[in-house]
Design a protein around this motif. Sequence first.
Motif, short mmCIF file in Angstrom:
data_model
loop_
_atom_site.label_atom_id
_atom_site.label_comp_id
_atom_site.label_asym_id
_atom_site.label_seq_id
_atom_site.Cartn_x
_atom_site.Cartn_y
_atom_site.Cartn_z
N LEU A 307 0.81 -1.22 0.00
CA LEU A 307 0.00 0.00 0.00
C LEU A 307 0.85 1.26 0.00
O LEU A 307 0.45 2.28 -0.57
N ALA A 308 1.99 1.21 0.65
CA ALA A 308 2.78 2.42 0.91
C ALA A 308 2.98 3.31 -0.32
O ALA A 308 2.80 4.53 -0.23
N PRO A 309 3.35 2.76 -1.49
CA PRO A 309 3.57 3.65 -2.64
C PRO A 309 2.31 4.35 -3.12
O PRO A 309 2.40 5.37 -3.81
N TYR A 310 1.13 3.81 -2.76
CA TYR A 310 -0.11 4.32 -3.32
C TYR A 310 -0.95 5.12 -2.32
O TYR A 310 -2.05 5.57 -2.66
N ILE A 311 -0.45 5.34 -1.11
CA ILE A 311 -1.24 6.07 -0.11
C ILE A 311 -1.65 7.46 -0.61
O ILE A 311 -2.81 7.86 -0.39
N PRO A 312 -0.78 8.22 -1.30
CA PRO A 312 -1.26 9.52 -1.82
C PRO A 312 -2.45 9.38 -2.76
O PRO A 312 -3.33 10.25 -2.77
N TYR A 313 -2.47 8.31 -3.56
CA TYR A 313 -3.64 8.10 -4.43
C TYR A 313 -4.89 7.85 -3.61
O TYR A 313 -5.95 8.46 -3.83
N TYR A 314 -4.80 6.92 -2.64
CA TYR A 314 -5.98 6.59 -1.84
C TYR A 314 -6.46 7.81 -1.06
O TYR A 314 -7.68 8.01 -0.90
N TYR A 315 -5.53 8.63 -0.59
CA TYR A 315 -5.91 9.86 0.09
C TYR A 315 -6.73 10.75 -0.85
O TYR A 315 -7.81 11.23 -0.48
N GLN A 316 -6.23 10.96 -2.05
CA GLN A 316 -6.95 11.83 -2.99
C GLN A 316 -8.29 11.22 -3.39
O GLN A 316 -9.28 11.94 -3.57
N ALA A 317 -8.35 9.90 -3.54
CA ALA A 317 -9.62 9.25 -3.86
C ALA A 317 -10.63 9.47 -2.75
O ALA A 317 -11.83 9.61 -2.99
N ALA A 318 -10.14 9.51 -1.51
CA ALA A 318 -11.02 9.66 -0.36
C ALA A 318 -11.48 11.09 -0.14
O ALA A 318 -12.49 11.32 0.54
N VAL A 319 -10.76 12.08 -0.73
CA VAL A 319 -11.11 13.47 -0.43
C VAL A 319 -11.48 14.31 -1.66
O VAL A 319 -12.10 15.36 -1.50
N GLN A 320 -11.12 13.85 -2.89
CA GLN A 320 -11.45 14.65 -4.07
C GLN A 320 -11.85 13.81 -5.28
O GLN A 320 -12.83 14.13 -5.96
N LEU A 321 -11.09 12.77 -5.59
CA LEU A 321 -11.26 12.07 -6.86
C LEU A 321 -12.49 11.18 -6.89
O LEU A 321 -13.07 10.97 -7.96
N GLY A 322 -12.89 10.63 -5.75
CA GLY A 322 -13.94 9.63 -5.75
C GLY A 322 -13.38 8.27 -6.12
O GLY A 322 -12.20 8.12 -6.47
N SER A 323 -14.22 7.25 -6.05
CA SER A 323 -13.77 5.88 -6.32
C SER A 323 -14.96 5.00 -6.65
O SER A 323 -16.10 5.35 -6.35
N PRO A 324 -14.71 3.85 -7.27
CA PRO A 324 -15.82 2.94 -7.58
C PRO A 324 -16.44 2.35 -6.32
O PRO A 324 -15.75 2.13 -5.32
N GLU A 325 -17.71 2.09 -6.40
CA GLU A 325 -18.37 1.34 -5.34
C GLU A 325 -17.88 -0.10 -5.37
O GLU A 325 -17.41 -0.59 -6.40
N ALA A 326 -17.95 -0.78 -4.25
CA ALA A 326 -17.52 -2.18 -4.20
C ALA A 326 -18.55 -3.06 -4.91
O ALA A 326 -19.76 -2.94 -4.67
N TYR A 327 -18.08 -3.93 -5.78
CA TYR A 327 -18.97 -4.86 -6.49
C TYR A 327 -18.98 -6.16 -5.70
O TYR A 327 -18.23 -7.09 -5.97
N ASP A 328 -19.84 -6.23 -4.69
CA ASP A 328 -19.78 -7.37 -3.78
C ASP A 328 -21.14 -7.85 -3.30
O ASP A 328 -21.23 -8.64 -2.35
N GLY A 329 -22.22 -7.41 -3.94
CA GLY A 329 -23.55 -7.81 -3.49
C GLY A 329 -23.74 -9.31 -3.44
O GLY A 329 -24.40 -9.84 -2.53
N TYR A 330 -23.16 -10.04 -4.39
CA TYR A 330 -23.32 -11.49 -4.47
C TYR A 330 -22.38 -12.23 -3.50
O TYR A 330 -22.40 -13.46 -3.44
N LEU A 331 -21.59 -11.45 -2.74
CA LEU A 331 -20.66 -12.05 -1.77
C LEU A 331 -21.04 -11.70 -0.34
O LEU A 331 -20.37 -12.16 0.61
N ARG A 332 -22.09 -10.93 -0.14
CA ARG A 332 -22.38 -10.36 1.18
C ARG A 332 -22.50 -11.42 2.28
O ARG A 332 -22.10 -11.17 3.42
#
Length: 464
Positions: A307-332
Amino acid sequence: MRRLFTAVAAVVLAVVGLAPAAGASTDIEAALRKIPGLTIVKEDPAPAGFRFFELTFTQPADHRHPGAGTFQQRFTLLHRDFAAPTVAFTSGYNVSTAPNRSEPTQIVDGNQLSMEYRYFTPSRPQPENWAKQLTIWQAAADEHRAVQAFKAIYPGKWLATGGSKGGMTATYFRRFFPDDVDATIPYVAPNDVIDPLDVYNRFLSRVGNDPGCRDALKAIQRDALKRRDELGVIAAADAARRGLTFSIVGSADKSLEISVIDSYFAFWQYQKQADCATVPAPGAPAADVYAWYEKVESLNTYSDQDLAPYIPYYYQAAVQLGSPEAYDGYLRDLLRYPGADQPKTFVPASIKLPRFDYLAMPDVDFWVKSRGTRLLFVYGSNDPWGAEPFELGFGSRDSYRYYVPGGNHGSKIAQLPAADAAAATATVRRWAGLPPAAALTARSAPAGFPDFDTDVTLSARPPL
């Protein structure tokens, strides 16, 4: 940016000492040393006809408060000719230190200035202030200062490009500084305009042309979660061998579960329809199942070290960029950590997340539709990140969007149908002030250069 050396431009640049006068030797190293704030770290070997430099450039930690400290941003420069077009390239992550050429650079046979995105180490201000320093505007301002500085030695046409998060970055740069470059060519760039209103899952439920493949992927996911203890033993041994820890997400089991959820998305992101034949059947030997996940989405993907190299990406996804919803309904019914598959899970607790900025992406989206000029977007029809693409609108001018049939997250102009590839190539060359030329083919990289795609570090969920 004007097209090339006019007689007046050449004389002016010669007078200020940044570009050579007519008949003088073209010493790129001497020219680079005259750019304020630029340091040549070293010169590396390059294919014949090129020179390749690793550089650092002094940037304000906060462009809104230039006196509040600086940091060194890593660049590389592939130099061919002062008079050639120049391509500003960013992956949106770390900069590669190999002398690769992006596809637009190949098309125009130009120079390439490659930039590391701020906060990807070592291009990180100290002390850190994530909320003020790591925004799409601050990164665009980095690119603006760099392009303006290098225009002193490259007065020809300029293009901006990047793939995935780099394509997003190139688009944001153009939105905030629309006159810095002549055109922008973003590849496979997601555009999550309103984060809670996603269509990714609808796309994933229909992706590809084989329902049997989608069913097989879902079946092996369910099988893996039912056998998580068995697979977890193999994953734990691999983690111990590699020295992996899981403090950010909380546990190796949680990492495994999220990796299984993401594997469906990751398969379509990087694999091809023909790879459906490789999906193991439920009940296959655990070693075989684990090996398949290693190819598609490692069950240890969310270790601290990965994860370490990508933390800046995840930070931006969490505060500006947005991200895909989890596709997991059939796994709930098999999940132990429902709702964990979201960007904030992958950001260390020590980094405070500000409130999500719901205006940032609509602002860029509206600019593309209302004022975007000389933009060329490339997507793959099977790439989940293209489920929410940039769209041209009522005010877009001289702009285009192409899809590679069956293409994944590595889609390029060279993979388009022949007529589209020829049209897109001609457009890029026109924007660079060049005459039309034969379209690139998928394997037409010039001798001496590594395959550009192989040098990009792939990670399952970040939109690389």
